[in-house]
Design an enzyme around this catalytic site. Structure first.
Site, short mmCIF file in Angstrom:
data_model
loop_
_atom_site.label_atom_id
_atom_site.label_comp_id
_atom_site.label_asym_id
_atom_site.label_seq_id
_atom_site.Cartn_x
_atom_site.Cartn_y
_atom_site.Cartn_z
N PRO A 74 0.80 -1.22 0.00
CG PRO A 74 -0.19 -1.13 2.10
CD PRO A 74 0.60 -2.01 1.21
CD GLU A 75 4.10 3.07 -3.58
OE1 GLU A 75 4.11 4.18 -4.11
OE2 GLU A 75 4.77 2.11 -4.00
NE ARG A 87 7.76 -9.50 5.15
CZ ARG A 87 8.75 -9.03 4.40
NH1 ARG A 87 8.50 -8.53 3.22
NH2 ARG A 87 9.96 -9.04 4.83
CG HIS A 143 -1.19 -14.68 7.61
ND1 HIS A 143 -0.04 -14.94 8.33
CD2 HIS A 143 -1.10 -15.47 6.51
CE1 HIS A 143 0.69 -15.84 7.70
NE2 HIS A 143 0.07 -16.18 6.59
CE LYS A 170 3.62 5.35 1.25
NZ LYS A 170 4.97 4.82 1.06
NE ARG A 230 12.79 -0.07 -1.14
CZ ARG A 230 11.74 0.68 -0.87
NH1 ARG A 230 11.89 1.78 -0.18
NH2 ARG A 230 10.54 0.33 -1.26
#
Length: 310
Positions: free
Chosen positions: A2-3, A145, A126, A72, A300
């Site tokens: 998600p951005e 995660r 999860h 965000k 990156r």
DNA sequence: TTCAATGTTTAGAC
DNA sequence: GGTCTAAACATTGA
């Protein structure tokens, strides 16, 4: 991942679905992901079950007034003097389910954005936090995660929340003018860094990550490796313009379902169809046919067209 | 089997 | 203080 456009998609959907709903109970399966108070993440990574119990008891009977976004970060505003801040980091997901939704899906949802990922019955392994509302609907928070977090702050504590204080301007805000962008670039104290790194710095501008920095620079015809100091004013104009255009297009397409991003009903965003460079290394440029290349920039990956971008 | 890569943000090292 | 790296964590593919 998600951005800004993905978070905005989730916020819009949750705001519509959760407005005026009252929380009946909350279940926390991962105490270290929740906290109470304005402290930073590291303060509550060691949190024990007691703080989870406090988190739960504060949320009971809270009515949701609205769901908003800053950078965000998702902000749930409650009718009481409380707010809940949620960061999805890389793999956080919200799935909303009411009777109608359950009738459509049978309670099964896509939790990974893989074409052949099996549909999963919630809660899954999860699912770390579950919100039950008084009308019978349910909100699931999943995070493969466990990088994400949820924290409750009092309204009078919001000004002390470090991440909120440090975020740069909202790129789609009306006040985010070219002059403001231009001035920030010129004043940035580390012009030795590459333009891509600058765009991804949340203190410079909020909400742009790897996907959209790549796409913005493709449209602006500037290579991600260019040093900020070397970029001409005309190129800065283009970058500024494409920040707004790319983000607006992505919001319209309900985000890019790269990695684990899914919408609150389990469906995928459509922005990936419009990616020109992100995730296309080794493939042909959609504009000129040149093979897209990728480079490592501070850990990156940046992708670009060596012909279209100078 | 091991290891790099994924990707946001921050803590800690230099 | 700027600047860089590793780490939080799980999964996947080489």
């Amino acid at each position: 991942m998600p951005e800004l456009p993905e978070v905005q998609t989730i916020v819009s959907e949750l705001n519509r679905k959760l407005k005026n709903k009252t929380i009946k109970t909350v279940i926390v399966n991962a105490p270290k992901m929740v906290a109470v108070g304005p402290g930073t993440v590291s303060n509550f990574r060691k949190a024990d079950k007691r703080s989870a119990d406090k988190f739960i008891s504060l949320l009971k009977v809270q009515k949701i007034v609205s769901v908003k976004r800053r950078a965000k970060l998702l902000i749930f505003d409650f009718s009481g003097p409380l707010a809940m801040l949620v960061h999805l980091k890389m793999t956080g997901q919200f799935i909303f389910e009411d009777k109608k939704q359950r009738a459509i899906t049978g309670g099964k949802y896509r939790l990974l954005n893989k074409p052949n990922a099996p549909l999963t019955l919630l809660p899954s392994k999860h699912t770390h936090v579950i919100f039950y509302f008084t009308d019978g609907s349910i909100l699931y928070f999943n995070d493969v995660r466990k990088f994400g977090y949820l924290k409750i702050v009092r309204d009078d504590e919001i000004d002390q929340v470090k991440e909120l204080l440090e975020y740069g301007p909202e790129p789609l805000g009306k006040k985010y003018s070219f002059i403001q962008f231009f001035t920030a670039v010129k004043n940035w104290n580390s012009k030795k860094i590459g333009i891509k790194q600058l765009l991804m710095d949340p203190k410079f501008v909020a909400g742009i990550g790897n996907i959209y920095s790549d796409e913005i620079l493709f449209h602006a015809k500037v290579r991600p490796t260019r040093k900020v100091a070397s970029i001409k004013n005309q190129e800065l104009r283009k970058i500024y313009r494409w920040i707004k255009l790319v983000l607006m297009q992505a919001i319209k397409a309900k985000g890019s379902s790269v990695g684990d991003f899914i919408r609150t009903d389990g469906s995928v965003g459509q922005m990936g169809k419009f990616h020109f460079v992100y995730g296309r290394s080794g493939q042909k440029c959609k504009k000129c046919g040149t093979i897209i290349e990728s480079v490592k920039l501070g850990g990156r990956t940046g992708s670009f067209c060596p012909n279209c971008q100078k």
